[in-house]
Design an enzyme around this catalytic site. Structure first.
Site, PDB file in Angstrom:
ATOM      1  N   LYS A 106      -2.455  44.680   4.992  1.00 25.99           N
ATOM      2  CA  LYS A 106      -1.582  45.709   4.410  1.00 25.99           C
ATOM      3  C   LYS A 106      -2.352  46.954   4.021  1.00 25.99           C
ATOM      4  O   LYS A 106      -3.476  46.867   3.537  1.00 25.99           O
ATOM      5  CB  LYS A 106      -0.968  45.144   3.124  1.00 25.99           C
ATOM      6  CG  LYS A 106       0.479  44.757   3.240  1.00 25.99           C
ATOM      7  CD  LYS A 106       0.882  44.001   2.003  1.00 25.99           C
ATOM      8  CE  LYS A 106       2.019  44.676   1.276  1.00 25.99           C
ATOM      9  NZ  LYS A 106       2.571  43.820   0.202  1.00 25.99           N
ATOM     10  N   LYS A 165      -5.908  38.074 -11.664  1.00 24.15           N
ATOM     11  CA  LYS A 165      -6.348  39.185 -12.528  1.00 24.15           C
ATOM     12  C   LYS A 165      -7.532  38.765 -13.396  1.00 24.15           C
ATOM     13  O   LYS A 165      -8.452  39.539 -13.647  1.00 24.15           O
ATOM     14  CB  LYS A 165      -5.187  39.675 -13.406  1.00 24.15           C
ATOM     15  CG  LYS A 165      -4.166  40.508 -12.645  1.00 24.15           C
ATOM     16  CD  LYS A 165      -4.699  41.917 -12.370  1.00 24.15           C
ATOM     17  CE  LYS A 165      -3.715  42.832 -11.679  1.00 24.15           C
ATOM     18  NZ  LYS A 165      -3.235  42.396 -10.372  1.00 24.15           N
ATOM     19  N   LYS A 216      -4.182  50.815  -1.636  1.00 22.97           N
ATOM     20  CA  LYS A 216      -4.948  51.852  -2.337  1.00 22.97           C
ATOM     21  C   LYS A 216      -6.375  51.398  -2.638  1.00 22.97           C
ATOM     22  O   LYS A 216      -7.291  52.196  -2.707  1.00 22.97           O
ATOM     23  CB  LYS A 216      -4.222  52.160  -3.657  1.00 22.97           C
ATOM     24  CG  LYS A 216      -4.676  53.412  -4.323  1.00 22.97           C
ATOM     25  CD  LYS A 216      -3.872  54.576  -3.847  1.00 22.97           C
ATOM     26  CE  LYS A 216      -4.525  55.898  -4.169  1.00 22.97           C
ATOM     27  NZ  LYS A 216      -3.692  57.025  -3.840  1.00 22.97           N
TER      28      LYS A 216
END
Ligand code: TRP
Length: 327
Positions: A193, A113, A196
């Protein structure tokens, strides 16, 4: 015999896609019959990365609607909105006082992150695993159905539980990751995978037949050669994995043979998938529409569930405050 307690949550980053549906929500569906479940929308976790406060509330609502339309039944499980149970943040703070900063700084999720949002490195990001531990420990849940990528967070959770128990007396179980029947849905963009954040990789749960067809038409098949064995990775492999996911075994065998004998027609394979996906999503979309049109019913469900969650949470907090000398 008491049923084991299960806790899981999804961050509120917009509507769910087919990947979340098969990967997470289908697993939840199977669990609600056998366990004492709490399924949450973890909005306090959502705000650790850049987000829009104007749309957050709606995003939370969308996921609750997706949960309900998928068949999560408030008579069988509790649906939670994390921020509506303030005991989560209270417990997270208390647990943070017994856990080393250095351990949190070393976590791969924190490092990722930091790299992803170099201008948004905040305390909440560091705190993320502590809040997640608090989510689960607040309800003394033993099982956490999440993907393997969450294992480092589960480890933190267990360390915190052990440390708390040794310092203040036996209080929390050590939660385990729980593999569900859910399966990962391969990306339409050739990667691993459906996600989004990868354009062209996903199908939304509200896509109509034409949109599904358009998205599947765009799925990559550029694997180079045909003939021989079906590849294990890449666009073509993913289309075959989708056939398996939708239990189209006869079709799988047929197209496998077509591939081997160089007769495969991807438009034909893709149309089979389009129909299967549509067939799966149509009843979901109908149920969702009913919930969308009855906002009072949804509000009532959320409120009733919230009351139960608050009660369970407060019970644990009373014990924790007392053991820590804060009562
Ligand atoms: N970290 C989880 C994810 O990224 C979301 C989450 C937050 C969660 N709290 C949780 C999952 C508690 C399970 C249990 O998907």
């Amino acid at each position: 015999m008491n049923k084991k307690r299960v806790y899981s949550g999804i961050r509120a980053t917009g509507r769910l896609h087919l990947g979340n549906y098969f990967g997470a929500v289908k697993g939840m569906l199977a669990l609600q019959d056998k366990y004492d479940c709490i399924f949450s929308v973890v909005d306090s976790h959502t705000i650790t990365v850049p987000y829009d406060p104007k749309t957050l509330k709606q995003s939370v609502r969308e996921i609750i609607l997706d949960y309900l339309a998928a068949g999560l039944d408030p008579k069988k499980c509790n649906l939670e909105i994390q921020s509506k149970v303030p005991q989560h943040t209270e417990l997270a703070y208390l647990l943070s006082t017994i856990y080393p900063v250095s351990r949190l700084e070393d976590l791969p999720t924190y490092k990722e992150k930091k790299a992803q949002y170099p201008k948004y490195i905040n305390m909440g990001l560091l705190y993320y695993p502590v809040l997640m531990a608090a989510d689960v420990l607040l309800y003394k849940a033993e099982l956490v159905p999440v993907g393997i990528d969450q294992e480092p967070h589960l480890e933190v959770m267990r360390e915190i539980a052990r440390k708390f128990n040794s310092m203040f007396g036996q209080t929390f179980p050590e939660p385990q990751r729980f593999k569900t029947e859910g399966d990962y849905v391969p990306s339409l963009a050739g990667g691993r995978k459906m996600s989004k954040s990868i354009e062209g990789s996903f199908i939304n749960l509200n896509d109509d037949l034409e949109t599904i067809r358009k998205r599947i038409a765009g799925a990559s098949t550029d694997s180079g050669q045909i003939g021989g064995e079906v590849p294990k990775e890449g666009g073509v492999a993913n289309l075959f994995k989708l056939l398996k996911l939708f239990k189209l075994n006869n079709e799988f065998n047929k197209f496998e043979q077509d591939y081997e004998t160089k007769k495969i027609r991807y438009t034909e394979l893709k149309e089979v998938l389009v129909q299967a996906i549509y067939k799966e999503l149509q009843p979901f979309q109908e149920r969702r529409k009913k919930f969308e049109e009855d906002s009072k019913l949804v509000d009532d469900i959320i409120n009733a569930s919230n009351r139960k969650c608050l009660q369970m949470a407060e019970e644990t907090m009373r014990e924790v405050r007392e053991k820590m000398g804060l009562d």
